[in-house]
Design a protein around this motif. Structure first.
Motif, PDB file in Angstrom:
ATOM      1  N   GLY A 252      -6.411  -5.633  -0.214  1.00 21.51           N
ATOM      2  CA  GLY A 252      -5.060  -5.357   0.244  1.00 21.51           C
ATOM      3  C   GLY A 252      -4.280  -4.339  -0.576  1.00 21.51           C
ATOM      4  O   GLY A 252      -3.099  -4.133  -0.323  1.00 21.51           O
ATOM      5  N   ARG A 253      -4.920  -3.749  -1.571  1.00 23.62           N
ATOM      6  CA  ARG A 253      -4.217  -2.752  -2.393  1.00 23.62           C
ATOM      7  C   ARG A 253      -5.060  -1.506  -2.534  1.00 23.62           C
ATOM      8  O   ARG A 253      -6.284  -1.564  -2.490  1.00 23.62           O
ATOM      9  N   ILE A 254      -4.365  -0.382  -2.727  1.00 18.49           N
ATOM     10  CA  ILE A 254      -5.106   0.835  -3.047  1.00 18.49           C
ATOM     11  C   ILE A 254      -5.195   0.917  -4.565  1.00 18.49           C
ATOM     12  O   ILE A 254      -4.177   0.868  -5.266  1.00 18.49           O
ATOM     13  N   VAL A 255      -6.429   0.965  -5.079  1.00 18.79           N
ATOM     14  CA  VAL A 255      -6.581   0.912  -6.526  1.00 18.79           C
ATOM     15  C   VAL A 255      -6.731   2.294  -7.135  1.00 18.79           C
ATOM     16  O   VAL A 255      -6.459   2.484  -8.309  1.00 18.79           O
ATOM     17  N   GLU A 256      -7.196   3.247  -6.326  1.00 18.82           N
ATOM     18  CA  GLU A 256      -7.409   4.580  -6.885  1.00 18.82           C
ATOM     19  C   GLU A 256      -7.310   5.588  -5.755  1.00 18.82           C
ATOM     20  O   GLU A 256      -7.766   5.343  -4.644  1.00 18.82           O
ATOM     21  N   SER A 257      -6.705   6.735  -6.045  1.00 21.51           N
ATOM     22  CA  SER A 257      -6.524   7.731  -5.006  1.00 21.51           C
ATOM     23  C   SER A 257      -6.580   9.112  -5.635  1.00 21.51           C
ATOM     24  O   SER A 257      -6.124   9.303  -6.757  1.00 21.51           O
ATOM     25  N   GLY A 258      -7.152  10.061  -4.910  1.00 23.85           N
ATOM     26  CA  GLY A 258      -7.195  11.398  -5.468  1.00 23.85           C
ATOM     27  C   GLY A 258      -8.130  12.296  -4.691  1.00 23.85           C
ATOM     28  O   GLY A 258      -8.680  11.903  -3.668  1.00 23.85           O
TER      29      GLY A 258
ATOM     30  N   VAL B 134       0.842  -1.193   0.000  1.00 22.56           N
ATOM     31  CA  VAL B 134       0.000   0.000   0.000  1.00 22.56           C
ATOM     32  C   VAL B 134       0.880   1.249   0.000  1.00 22.56           C
ATOM     33  O   VAL B 134       1.843   1.339   0.767  1.00 22.56           O
ATOM     34  N   ASP B 135       0.571   2.166  -0.893  1.00 18.52           N
ATOM     35  CA  ASP B 135       1.202   3.484  -0.879  1.00 18.52           C
ATOM     36  C   ASP B 135       0.160   4.501  -0.471  1.00 18.52           C
ATOM     37  O   ASP B 135      -0.918   4.539  -1.056  1.00 18.52           O
ATOM     38  N   LEU B 136       0.479   5.297   0.530  1.00 22.17           N
ATOM     39  CA  LEU B 136      -0.516   6.223   1.053  1.00 22.17           C
ATOM     40  C   LEU B 136       0.188   7.463   1.573  1.00 22.17           C
ATOM     41  O   LEU B 136       1.211   7.358   2.244  1.00 22.17           O
ATOM     42  N   GLU B 137      -0.358   8.631   1.240  1.00 25.70           N
ATOM     43  CA  GLU B 137       0.211   9.871   1.758  1.00 25.70           C
ATOM     44  C   GLU B 137      -0.882  10.677   2.434  1.00 25.70           C
ATOM     45  O   GLU B 137      -1.930  10.901   1.844  1.00 25.70           O
ATOM     46  N   VAL B 138      -0.640  11.060   3.666  1.00 23.61           N
ATOM     47  CA  VAL B 138      -1.576  11.950   4.343  1.00 23.61           C
ATOM     48  C   VAL B 138      -0.842  13.261   4.587  1.00 23.61           C
ATOM     49  O   VAL B 138       0.228  13.282   5.196  1.00 23.61           O
ATOM     50  N   ARG B 139      -1.414  14.355   4.081  1.00 17.85           N
ATOM     51  CA  ARG B 139      -0.739  15.650   4.224  1.00 17.85           C
ATOM     52  C   ARG B 139      -1.167  16.338   5.513  1.00 17.85           C
ATOM     53  O   ARG B 139      -2.219  16.028   6.059  1.00 17.85           O
ATOM     54  N   ARG B 140      -0.373  17.255   5.930  1.00 12.96           N
ATOM     55  CA  ARG B 140      -0.701  18.029   7.126  1.00 12.96           C
ATOM     56  C   ARG B 140      -2.053  18.709   6.958  1.00 12.96           C
ATOM     57  O   ARG B 140      -2.303  19.353   5.950  1.00 12.96           O
ATOM     58  N   GLY B 141      -2.921  18.533   7.954  1.00 11.41           N
ATOM     59  CA  GLY B 141      -4.178  19.269   7.958  1.00 11.41           C
ATOM     60  C   GLY B 141      -5.224  18.792   6.971  1.00 11.41           C
ATOM     61  O   GLY B 141      -6.238  19.454   6.797  1.00 11.41           O
ATOM     62  N   GLU B 142      -5.022  17.650   6.347  1.00 11.05           N
ATOM     63  CA  GLU B 142      -6.062  17.180   5.426  1.00 11.05           C
ATOM     64  C   GLU B 142      -6.860  16.037   6.061  1.00 11.05           C
ATOM     65  O   GLU B 142      -6.404  15.385   7.011  1.00 11.05           O
ATOM     66  N   VAL B 143      -8.073  15.831   5.531  1.00  8.14           N
ATOM     67  CA  VAL B 143      -8.843  14.657   5.935  1.00  8.14           C
ATOM     68  C   VAL B 143      -8.761  13.671   4.789  1.00  8.14           C
ATOM     69  O   VAL B 143      -9.185  13.963   3.666  1.00  8.14           O
ATOM     70  N   HIS B 144      -8.154  12.537   5.088  1.00 11.45           N
ATOM     71  CA  HIS B 144      -7.946  11.528   4.055  1.00 11.45           C
ATOM     72  C   HIS B 144      -8.843  10.333   4.339  1.00 11.45           C
ATOM     73  O   HIS B 144      -8.808   9.776   5.424  1.00 11.45           O
ATOM     74  N   GLY B 145      -9.654   9.956   3.374  1.00 12.08           N
ATOM     75  CA  GLY B 145     -10.541   8.808   3.548  1.00 12.08           C
ATOM     76  C   GLY B 145      -9.917   7.558   2.983  1.00 12.08           C
ATOM     77  O   GLY B 145      -9.359   7.575   1.894  1.00 12.08           O
ATOM     78  N   LEU B 146      -9.995   6.455   3.757  1.00 10.02           N
ATOM     79  CA  LEU B 146      -9.536   5.157   3.258  1.00 10.02           C
ATOM     80  C   LEU B 146     -10.774   4.291   3.192  1.00 10.02           C
ATOM     81  O   LEU B 146     -11.322   3.881   4.216  1.00 10.02           O
ATOM     82  N   ILE B 147     -11.270   4.071   1.971  1.00 14.11           N
ATOM     83  CA  ILE B 147     -12.561   3.400   1.851  1.00 14.11           C
ATOM     84  C   ILE B 147     -12.378   2.045   1.196  1.00 14.11           C
ATOM     85  O   ILE B 147     -11.516   1.854   0.342  1.00 14.11           O
ATOM     86  N   GLY B 148     -13.177   1.075   1.656  1.00 18.48           N
ATOM     87  CA  GLY B 148     -13.092  -0.265   1.092  1.00 18.48           C
ATOM     88  C   GLY B 148     -14.103  -1.163   1.768  1.00 18.48           C
ATOM     89  O   GLY B 148     -14.716  -0.783   2.763  1.00 18.48           O
ATOM     90  N   GLU B 149     -14.261  -2.352   1.223  1.00 19.22           N
ATOM     91  CA  GLU B 149     -15.234  -3.274   1.797  1.00 19.22           C
ATOM     92  C   GLU B 149     -14.559  -4.142   2.850  1.00 19.22           C
ATOM     93  O   GLU B 149     -13.346  -4.057   3.054  1.00 19.22           O
ATOM     94  N   SER B 150     -15.338  -4.998   3.506  1.00 19.05           N
ATOM     95  CA  SER B 150     -14.748  -5.821   4.559  1.00 19.05           C
ATOM     96  C   SER B 150     -13.685  -6.727   3.946  1.00 19.05           C
ATOM     97  O   SER B 150     -13.852  -7.233   2.843  1.00 19.05           O
ATOM     98  N   GLY B 151     -12.601  -6.896   4.683  1.00 13.46           N
ATOM     99  CA  GLY B 151     -11.536  -7.753   4.191  1.00 13.46           C
ATOM    100  C   GLY B 151     -10.616  -7.078   3.190  1.00 13.46           C
ATOM    101  O   GLY B 151      -9.716  -7.708   2.652  1.00 13.46           O
TER     102      GLY B 151
END
Lengths: 287, 600
Positions: free
Chosen positions: B555-561, B351-368
């Protein structure tokens, strides 16, 4: 069209713990009717009494007063034996697909259990189980497996198949899709609708989610603190509610779209302010 | 949805094998079972394979030493010890079995009826059980002997009644727990008779504990029975282990070895029974499901496939207006759980993920999908068996995954805070709300008790609790779920974190309460300028709060933005299917047409 199920002025109380404690009134005079082949959606928040209403219809909650009539016949306060005879007419699908299937039994024996309880022969039951699995879109070899081999959505399909085994006329669905993922939820809801259109079964469809209820229900009733506060056609109740509580409920559900949700948020704040003012003045007057 | 949804799938196949088969893989249990099998055979045929009549006395044999004809010698009355031992086995075991059968009949039947139906029978039988348990068994047995004579059968039957509470309570508790299971309700609605429900759905649950308890009680019955006979209170006419022990004790100076044989029989049999019971319990506990919430989901295979490229949307007006300084950077994170046996299962697969200072980042997905596991990995809170297999976690320039537990401990609670999904289970029921808020502030910020208290009160007021002083002194069970979540949010922000990780913070709440909690989270985030990583399955929550979103699948991030891009122009097939499954936009179902008659 006459109603299939008529509930009139139903009161259900649970005894509270403690010596001479006043019982907790879960339902405070609820009236509702369901027509054959109709889905009656029942919305409410936790503790509103929606599950209790479903359990009362199933004979699992203690009815204090009022009546529940099925096909013109009073069914509250039946003995266990009389109740059993009713099992071919009223069935249930519970919320939790994990605890509603016995983990130690195969799917085949879970599904044939209600059949064999009515004296259906083993080979007939096997045939019916295959039919049921096909109806709910599961492979026929599912009968030899156990609940833990299936995902949540598949388990809920099994629970639906069990409910349909005796060809009931009413199924109480207690939050049947709340524990499911979004995509699974949509498919299971479509299965409910498809089965209804094919068999003409009626649903009492309990959910906390207005959008789910909107999708499956012909009519919708809203419960709040043990009472029904609004009943009407699905579109009216879920899009243009009249009762202040239903309006709050409607506004509270976030719209899955950022800009529209921003608008909704502003509307919600406005509604809450508008609703607060009159009630505060009345409470101030009461003091 | 919630992570536990996937958990039962991992239930090891072990559970399906019968308890007996699993016991055969435990060397201690095998030895104990083998010994018990020998005892059982002797109990059945012992009387017939005894070389001499066990009651026949011979003057030559009085305390005789072992000889070829009498391998264990003779006792004080000149009887053959080996023959007596062999026949005594039958009577001693039969007596203990009688006690067990009586205890089973009374305890199990009573427990089933009391547990399933409740009501008056439950009340009365629970009272009786308590009284029986309060009675000292030996005294009762002595009294019974005095009144009814020295019959081993009578005293063992009475002892069975005295043992029955052990079964009654076990069965009662298990039945009460199962009775409220939905599948029992479903069986009732399906029209099954009570007898059938008990037989099919309830007895199965209590069967294994009953077997284990039986082994323990059988050992106790043998010991008590032998004890009575050793005291000389048994039936002298029949050979029993206790009787032989009594005889041997009387001759302890002349022939101490006489005590050895019955002692060995009693001791080894009791020990074997306890060992079997222990091994069975261990096996059952091993296959019992562990805590549900933190179980690793059973996602996917463990063969590492080349990662498909993640679709990354460029910043839009809204997100480029925010700070671009990256606070949390997760790179190629792989989280794996050890499997029982060999190997491990990957639940987060790069997983590649970046959370910036002061932002609200959503991590969405189904169970599992691994979203909660990703969050736990960032917090260093993976449950046992879980570990970071590859990748890096960098928080404000520091590598968290390299410094071991210490580097997590330095940031957790201070710079990274956590808001859990289940508010109620994350507050300790035995401490007041106030003490649970004050304690971390005193430790982390080094505040005095008074300062921490006033800060806690201010926080409680800030999170919208109507009467902060009252809530401060309250215990968790005295407040509602929505209030509890507000308290946890207050706790999370109490030490001014830079990042708050919220795992499905509103899933357990009612929708009207959810709206208020979301408002609170948004306001606090803006006020304090902290970053929020919110794990959720609800697109409404994402739309309400988030600046940027990452969509997770197996187990993977498929789309981010940016949130607008994801909602307006989703590109990945999976994101599209998720958005397509949303019901909100659909038409309502039309009312049932009254003229259309539905026929079955």
């Amino acid at each position: 069209m006459t109603a299939l199920l008529t509930i009139e002025d139903l009161v259900v109380s649970y005894p509270k713990k403690g010596f001479r404690a006043a019982p907790f009134r879960a339902l405070k005079g609820v009236s509702l009717d369901i027509r054959p082949g109709e889905t009656m959606g029942l919305v409410g928040e936790s503790g509103s009494g929606k599950t209790t209403l479903g359990r009362a219809v199933l004979g699992l909650a203690p009815v204090e007063s009022g009546s529940i009539r099925f096909d013109g016949r009073e069914i509250s306060g039946l003995s266990r034996r009389e109740r059993r005879a009713l099992s071919s007419d009223i069935q249930v699908v519970f919320q939790d697909p994990y605890s509603s299937l016995n983990p130690s039994m195969t799917i085949g024996s879970i599904l044939s259990e209600p059949l064999s309880a009515r004296g259906v022969s083993e080979s007939d039951a096997r045939g019916r189980v295959a039919e049921l699995l096909d109806d709910v879109g599961l492979p026929s070899d599912a009968a030899q497996r156990r609940a833990r081999d299936f995902s949540g959505g598949q388990r809920q399909r099994i629970a639906i198949a069990r409910a349909l085994a005796l060809e009931p006329r009413l199924v109480v669905c207690d939050e049947p899709v709340s524990a499911l993922d979004l995509t699974t939820q949509a498919r299971v809801l479509d299965l409910f609708i498809e089965i209804q259109e094919r068999t003409g079964v009626a649903y009492l469809f309990i959910s906390h989610d207005l959008s789910v209820v909107r999708h499956v229900s012909h009519r919708v009733a809203v419960m709040y603190h043990g009472e029904i506060v609004e009943v009407g056609n699905g579109d009216q109740v879920t899009a243009r509610p009249v009762h202040p509580y239903t309006q709050r409920l409607f506004m509270a559900a976030p719209v899955p779209h950022p800009r529209r949700q921003e608008v909704r948020r502003v509307e919600r704040r406005r509604l809450i302010d508008a609703q607060r003012t009159p009630s505060e003045t009345t409470s101030a007057a009461a003091l | 949805m919630t992570e536990y949804a996937a958990a039962p799938v991992v239930a090891p196949t072990l559970a399906r094998q019968s308890l007996f088969r699993r016991l055969l893989r435990n060397p201690v249990a095998v030895a104990a079972l083998a010994f018990l099998a020998v005892v059982a055979v002797v109990a059945v045929v012992g009387r017939w394979i005894a070389p001499v009549d066990p009651t026949l006395s011979s003057l030559q044999l009085v305390v005789a030493d072992p000889s070829a004809a009498h391998p264990l010698g003779g006792d004080s009355a000149g009887r053959d010890v080996l023959s007596r031992l062999l026949s005594a086995t039958q009577i001693s075991i039969a007596g203990a079995l009688l006690a067990l059968v009586v205890a089973l009949l009374v305890g199990v039947v009573g427990g089933l009826i009391a547990g399933y139906y409740g009501g008056l029978f439950d009340t009365v039988s629970s009272w009786l059980t308590a009284i029986v348990m309060a009675l000292p068994a030996i005294v009762v047995l002595l009294a019974a002997r005095a009144a009814l004579g020295p019959s081993i059968w009578v005293s063992m039957a009475i002892f069975g009644v005295l043992l029955s509470p052990a079964f009654f309570r076990l069965v009662h508790v298990s039945v009460r727990a199962v009775r409220d299971e939905l599948y029992v309700d479903a069986a009732r609605v399906a029209g099954l008779s009570d007898a059938r429900i008990i037989g099919r759905h309830i007895l199965g649950v209590v069967r294994a504990p009953i077997i284990i308890q039986s082994a323990v009680l059988l050992g106790i019955a043998i010991a008590v029975q032998s004890g009575l006979e050793f005291l000389g209170l048994g039936d002298q006419a029949v050979p029993t282990w206790g009787g032989m022990l009594n005889d041997g004790f009387a001759q302890i100076y002349r022939a101490p070895v006489l005590m050895l044989w019955p002692s060995l029989a009693i001791g080894l049999t009791s020990m074997a029974l306890v060992l079997v019971a222990n091994a069975a319990r261990d096996e059952l506990e091993r296959s019992a499901p562990r805590a549900r919430a933190r179980r690793p989901p059973a996602a996917g295979s463990d063969t590492r496939v080349d990662r498909p490229a993640m679709i990354l949307h460029p910043d839009d007006r809204r997100t480029s207006a925010l700070d671009t300084d990256v606070l949390l950077r997760v790179r190629n994170l792989v989280v794996a759980y050890d499997r029982e046996g060999e190997g491990s299962t990957e639940v987060v697969k790069g997983v590649d993920l970046e959370v910036r200072r002061g932002e609200v980042h959503g991590l969405i997905g189904e169970s599992g999908s691994g979203k909660t596991q990703t969050a736990f990995a960032i917090l260093g809170l993976l449950s046992s068996g879980g570990h970071i297999e590859a990748g890096s976690i960098e928080f404000a320039g520091d590598r968290l995954d390299e410094g071991g537990e210490g580097s997590y401990a330095r940031v957790r609670g201070r710079r990274i805070a956590y808001v859990p999904q289940e508010p109620m289970s994350n507050l300790d029921p035995s401490f007041t709300i106030g003490s649970q808020l004050v304690e971390p502030m005193r430790v982390v910020l080094g505040l005095s008790r008074g300062e921490a208290r006033s800060r806690a009160l201010a926080l409680l007021e800030r999170v919208g609790i109507p009467d902060p002083a009252h809530a401060f002194a309250a215990y968790p069970h005295e407040i509602s779920g929505g209030m509890a979540q507000r308290v946890l949010i207050a706790g999370a922000v109490s030490c001014d974190p830079e990042l708050v990780i919220a795992d499905e913070p509103t899933t357990a709440l009612d929708v009207t309460v959810q709206a208020e909690v979301l408002d609170l989270l948004r306001d606090l985030q803006r006020e304090r300028g902290m970053a929020v990583l919110i794990v959720t399955h609800n697109f409404g929550v994402v739309a309400d709060l988030c600046d940027r979103v990452s969509v997770m699948q197996s187990g993977r991030i498929v789309e981010s933005g940016p949130v607008d891009a994801i909602f307006d122009h989703p590109e990945h097939e999976y994101t599209c299917s998720l958005l397509g499954a949303i019901l909100e936009d659909g038409d309502a179902r039309k009312p049932l047409e009254s003229h259309k008659e539905i026929t079955r």
